[in-house]
Enzyme design. Structure first.
Site: not given
Length: 290
Positions: A65, A227
């Site tokens: 990351y 969503l």
């Protein structure tokens, strides 16, 4: 879990590490995804400090990351913001993927490559033992039929050395889970799962039966799924909440072993995400979201 149970109760990870069921995913601290230009590091450190102040004691990270130029990395931000770490803070990381010289991301299947990855996490996080290390295979979908035995045996050996406390798997299917459990205990599984992507029900059931944490990555879709929808909006309005908050509450209500690790680089979104732990979905809500 009964539908009206609180969603933020502690979970005992690996049988010995109590953590809040809403944690924090560190991927977006350094960039806006696995790769990309660097984010402001001071904002990242502020978000981490505030997360811990608000009760987060489970942070999910990885040495890959990092920004494309390597100047900003999640692990470095975690160490700079929080070290020496609170006694109850659980740091989870994953190994398998690695950054290529051009800033891309590739996946290793070489067991010998895992030790340097574990050692890099130990060094950048500034710890002598990692609380939880996931073996990540593939990228977004499990590579069905690929054996995890040789790689998992390598991590299990490092666990025996005391470098790792608990082992996990990421991006796997039920076959991978069974194969790994025959080698060493599995404390957690991290797969792509959320309110808009529910095709890992069999794996979730297997984790629930074994008391293994199920920790979805991209719990809010991660930009790969939408969503939004009338049903989600209807429940959100009923609770005077946002759609992402209802998505997180649904995730936690789906099983007593599910944990949420929403990630953000925003203090505002951080507070919103963590507030989802106080939302108790009713039978009517769950019926609407089915």
């Amino acid at each position: 879990m009964s539908p009206d149970s609180p969603t933020s109760h502690d979970f005992l990870l690996g049988g010995d590490l109590p953590i809040n069921r809403i944690g924090f995913g560190a991927m977006r601290l350094s960039t806006n995804g696995f790769t990309g230009p660097a984010h402001d590091p001071e904002t990242g450190r502020a978000v981490l400090r505030r997360a811990v102040e608000l009760g987060v004691n489970h942070i999910d990270t990885a040495s890959f990351y990092a920004s494309d130029d390597g100047a900003v990395s999640a692990n470095a931000l975690i160490r700079e913001a929080l070290h020496p770490y609170p006694a109850d803070l659980v740091l989870a990381t994953k190994v398998g993927p690695w950054h290529t010289p051009d800033g891309g991301l590739q996946q290793t299947t070489d067991p010998a490559a895992l030790r340097p990855m574990v050692e890099a996490n130990l060094e950048t996080l500034g710890v002598e033992r990692l609380d939880l290390v996931y073996l990540r295979i593939g990228m977004l979908e499990p590579p069905h039929g690929q054996s995890v035995a040789a790689q998992f045996e390598t991590l299990a050996a490092m666990r025996e050395e005391g470098l790792i406390r608990h082992l996990g798997l990421s991006n796997v299917d039920t076959g991978h889970l069974a194969e790994a459990r025959a080698i060493a205990p599995v404390a957690a599984v991290q797969n792509h799962f959320h309110a808009g992507k529910r095709d890992d029900a069999e794996l979730l059931t297997a984790c629930e039966e074994a008391g293994i944490a199920f920790v979805p990555f991209f719990p809010l879709g991660g930009g790969t799924s939408d969503l939004t929808g009338d049903r989600m909006a209807k429940v959100a309005e009923r609770h005077r909440a946002t759609v992402p908050q209802i998505a997180l509450a649904w995730l936690l209500a789906s099983s007593p072993v599910t944990l949420a690790i929403p990630g953000t680089g925003s203090l505002t979104h951080l507070a919103e995400n963590l507030a989802a732990g106080s939302i108790s979905l009713t039978p009517e809500d769950l019926s609407d979201l089915a």
